[in-house]
Every structure is written in C-alpha cells, then in structure tokens.
Design a protein around this motif. Sequence first.
Motif, PDB file in Angstrom:
ATOM      1  N   PRO A  17      -1.063   2.378 -11.081  1.00  0.00           N
ATOM      2  CA  PRO A  17      -1.362   1.675  -9.882  1.00  0.00           C
ATOM      3  C   PRO A  17      -0.560   2.346  -8.873  1.00  0.00           C
ATOM      4  O   PRO A  17      -1.003   1.956  -7.635  1.00  0.00           O
ATOM      5  CB  PRO A  17      -0.771   0.242 -10.071  1.00  0.00           C
ATOM      6  CG  PRO A  17       0.289   0.456 -11.214  1.00  0.00           C
ATOM      7  CD  PRO A  17       0.027   1.598 -12.036  1.00  0.00           C
ATOM      8  N   THR A  18       0.321   3.057  -8.990  1.00  0.00           N
ATOM      9  CA  THR A  18       1.027   4.010  -7.900  1.00  0.00           C
ATOM     10  C   THR A  18       0.723   5.440  -7.961  1.00  0.00           C
ATOM     11  O   THR A  18       0.044   5.834  -8.726  1.00  0.00           O
ATOM     12  CB  THR A  18       2.502   3.715  -7.950  1.00  0.00           C
ATOM     13  OG1 THR A  18       2.759   4.433  -9.387  1.00  0.00           O
ATOM     14  CG2 THR A  18       3.061   2.371  -7.745  1.00  0.00           C
ATOM     15  N   GLN A  52     -12.030   3.468  -7.730  1.00  0.00           N
ATOM     16  CA  GLN A  52     -11.452   2.380  -8.397  1.00  0.00           C
ATOM     17  C   GLN A  52     -10.844   3.154  -9.557  1.00  0.00           C
ATOM     18  O   GLN A  52     -11.419   3.223 -10.604  1.00  0.00           O
ATOM     19  CB  GLN A  52     -12.745   1.388  -9.064  1.00  0.00           C
ATOM     20  CG  GLN A  52     -11.974   0.469  -9.913  1.00  0.00           C
ATOM     21  CD  GLN A  52     -12.372   0.581 -11.316  1.00  0.00           C
ATOM     22  OE1 GLN A  52     -13.514   0.903 -11.716  1.00  0.00           O
ATOM     23  NE2 GLN A  52     -11.450   0.853 -12.362  1.00  0.00           N
ATOM     24  N   LEU A  68      -5.896  -0.456   0.923  1.00  0.00           N
ATOM     25  CA  LEU A  68      -5.591  -1.153  -0.367  1.00  0.00           C
ATOM     26  C   LEU A  68      -6.390  -2.512  -0.310  1.00  0.00           C
ATOM     27  O   LEU A  68      -6.217  -3.254   0.377  1.00  0.00           O
ATOM     28  CB  LEU A  68      -4.186  -1.409  -0.556  1.00  0.00           C
ATOM     29  CG  LEU A  68      -3.932  -1.784  -2.086  1.00  0.00           C
ATOM     30  CD1 LEU A  68      -4.302  -0.857  -3.209  1.00  0.00           C
ATOM     31  CD2 LEU A  68      -2.390  -2.229  -2.377  1.00  0.00           C
ATOM     32  N   ARG A 114      -5.552  -5.002  -6.726  1.00  0.00           N
ATOM     33  CA  ARG A 114      -4.949  -4.127  -7.746  1.00  0.00           C
ATOM     34  C   ARG A 114      -5.012  -5.288  -9.028  1.00  0.00           C
ATOM     35  O   ARG A 114      -4.744  -6.482  -8.799  1.00  0.00           O
ATOM     36  CB  ARG A 114      -3.819  -3.266  -7.832  1.00  0.00           C
ATOM     37  CG  ARG A 114      -2.551  -4.208  -7.142  1.00  0.00           C
ATOM     38  CD  ARG A 114      -1.239  -3.393  -7.175  1.00  0.00           C
ATOM     39  NE  ARG A 114      -1.572  -1.877  -6.846  1.00  0.00           N
ATOM     40  CZ  ARG A 114      -0.708  -1.563  -6.130  1.00  0.00           C
ATOM     41  NH1 ARG A 114       0.532  -2.011  -5.341  1.00  0.00           N
ATOM     42  NH2 ARG A 114      -0.700  -0.033  -5.986  1.00  0.00           N
ATOM     43  N   ASN A 133       0.832  -1.060   0.071  1.00  0.00           N
ATOM     44  CA  ASN A 133      -0.062  -0.018   0.026  1.00  0.00           C
ATOM     45  C   ASN A 133       0.871   1.276   0.057  1.00  0.00           C
ATOM     46  O   ASN A 133       1.614   1.534   1.099  1.00  0.00           O
ATOM     47  CB  ASN A 133      -0.906   0.005   1.161  1.00  0.00           C
ATOM     48  CG  ASN A 133      -1.694   1.293   1.288  1.00  0.00           C
ATOM     49  OD1 ASN A 133      -1.666   1.986   0.369  1.00  0.00           O
ATOM     50  ND2 ASN A 133      -2.847   1.181   2.225  1.00  0.00           N
ATOM     51  N   THR A 145      -6.412   0.128  -9.549  1.00  0.00           N
ATOM     52  CA  THR A 145      -6.257  -0.185  -8.148  1.00  0.00           C
ATOM     53  C   THR A 145      -7.569   0.123  -7.629  1.00  0.00           C
ATOM     54  O   THR A 145      -8.485   0.766  -8.073  1.00  0.00           O
ATOM     55  CB  THR A 145      -5.170   0.880  -7.560  1.00  0.00           C
ATOM     56  OG1 THR A 145      -4.186   0.680  -8.323  1.00  0.00           O
ATOM     57  CG2 THR A 145      -5.136   0.867  -6.019  1.00  0.00           C
ATOM     58  N   ARG A 172      -9.367   0.696  -3.911  1.00  0.00           N
ATOM     59  CA  ARG A 172      -8.854   1.156  -2.115  1.00  0.00           C
ATOM     60  C   ARG A 172     -10.197   1.777  -1.855  1.00  0.00           C
ATOM     61  O   ARG A 172     -10.904   2.033  -2.305  1.00  0.00           O
ATOM     62  CB  ARG A 172      -7.770   2.296  -2.553  1.00  0.00           C
ATOM     63  CG  ARG A 172      -7.986   3.475  -3.147  1.00  0.00           C
ATOM     64  CD  ARG A 172      -6.642   4.499  -3.477  1.00  0.00           C
ATOM     65  NE  ARG A 172      -7.219   5.742  -3.922  1.00  0.00           N
ATOM     66  CZ  ARG A 172      -6.366   6.527  -4.326  1.00  0.00           C
ATOM     67  NH1 ARG A 172      -5.053   6.748  -3.870  1.00  0.00           N
ATOM     68  NH2 ARG A 172      -6.834   7.441  -4.729  1.00  0.00           N
TER      69      ARG A 172
END
Length: 239
Positions: A190-191, A185, A77, A80, A69, A85, A87
């Motif tokens: 993804p980061t 979403q 989190l 993913r 996470n 991703t 969360r």
Amino acid sequence: MAYTLPGRQQTSIGLSDYLEHIKATVVAADTDSVLASADALRALSSNPTLLVDHLNRELGNLASWQTDNPYLGPTLLLGRGENFTVRANIWLPPPTGLDTQQEQTLHSYEVPHDHTFSFLTIGHLGPGYQTTIWEYDPHTTTGEDVDLHLLEHTTLPPGKVMYYRASHDIHTQHHPPTRPLRLPQPPPPPTPSPLHRTTLLRHPPPPHHPHHPPPHHPQPSNPVRPRQPPRRPTQRPPP
C-alpha cells in the motif's frame, strides 16, 4: 507480457461500492483474481462524477486532506484496503512550469522502468499518455545489462484496461498531448515501492512526441502481439 483486457461498457458504480467489491472478492496475490476485477474497475471509471464526488467529500475537511497520501506529483489517493490501493494519476503534457529535468523526474517520462508490484490501470479522461512496453526475465538478468523484448507502443485511452506484471514488464511513458487521467489499482504494497530503472537498453525506440510523426520502432524477429488472458467467468460488480 502486459495484458490488454477487453470488455464491454459497464453500468457505473461508486467508489465505496468498488472498494467493498475489491475487499470482498479480490485476492491481491492471485493474478486471476485481480484480472477478474477488470470489469469492476471499468464500471468505476465509467462513473462521470467519480472525482467530483470524491473531491467534494475530501475538501469538506481540509485538515485531513490527503494526509495519508504518500505519493509524489499529481496523484490523488482514492482509497485503500489491507492489500490494495486505488489512486488517480494525472499526466501533464509539456510545459508544466518545471524545467525539463524536473519534469522528467517527477513523472518518470522517457525513463524505462518496471514496478515491484503488479497493477490494473484504466484510462479515465483524456487521450492517455503514450507508452512503449518491453518484457524481461528477471531470473536471467545480472547487474544492469538487461535483454529486452519489445512488445508494443500504445496509449491508454478512456475505458482501456491494462495489467502490468511486477518485475516483468518495463515501460517508458511519453508525454501526452493533453492532460489525461488514469485510475491504477495496484495490489500490495500500500506504500510506494522503488522503481527499478533500466540503465542499458538494447535498440530502444526513440520517444514519440505528439506533434511529430510516429517513429519507426525496431521490431523483434518474431513480433509478439499484446497478449490477452484466457477467458474465465468474472464476478459482476455490485449493482
């Protein structure tokens, strides 16, 4: 502009089913594909044991608890994939034990900002934070002077799905009266990506606090109502 996506109550699905549905049916770079997944997100949020089940499973191995996470603050989190991703964000009302400046920074409260990725979000629990939304044209902005078009002042209560466009929609989050929780979403990356903070606003409305009467918001000469996307067949979430 930011979309509010209408829909009906869905039969609930589990987190693993939702993740498989997104992996199999959603193309993150295709806006229509992302919008078509709104019913699946609504079905996920209608699962009353979603977070309890996830927490029980995750806490079974404390050594791996949220090790992947990268997010700050009260963000859980959930899962993913290659281009998305999932969360859960918890938005805390004041006071939180932090001083005002720390809290504002941690939660981006009262800070107009956009995002460099588009995302779907739904209110899961609680009344939802309050937010003021503007839009801007990134192709005509220069430096820090930004012409903003006021769209709406709204909330994110349970079951309400919204879609925010990357580098188009600017919003300011105001403190919620109680602890709400939302499920965003976002498609890639993804980061976390850096927020673009707007440092100059033309006629921004004052922040609304839950224990005071709502402020009068300056309206554009041609007010625009929240836009809804065109109707199109949507794929049903897995049973």
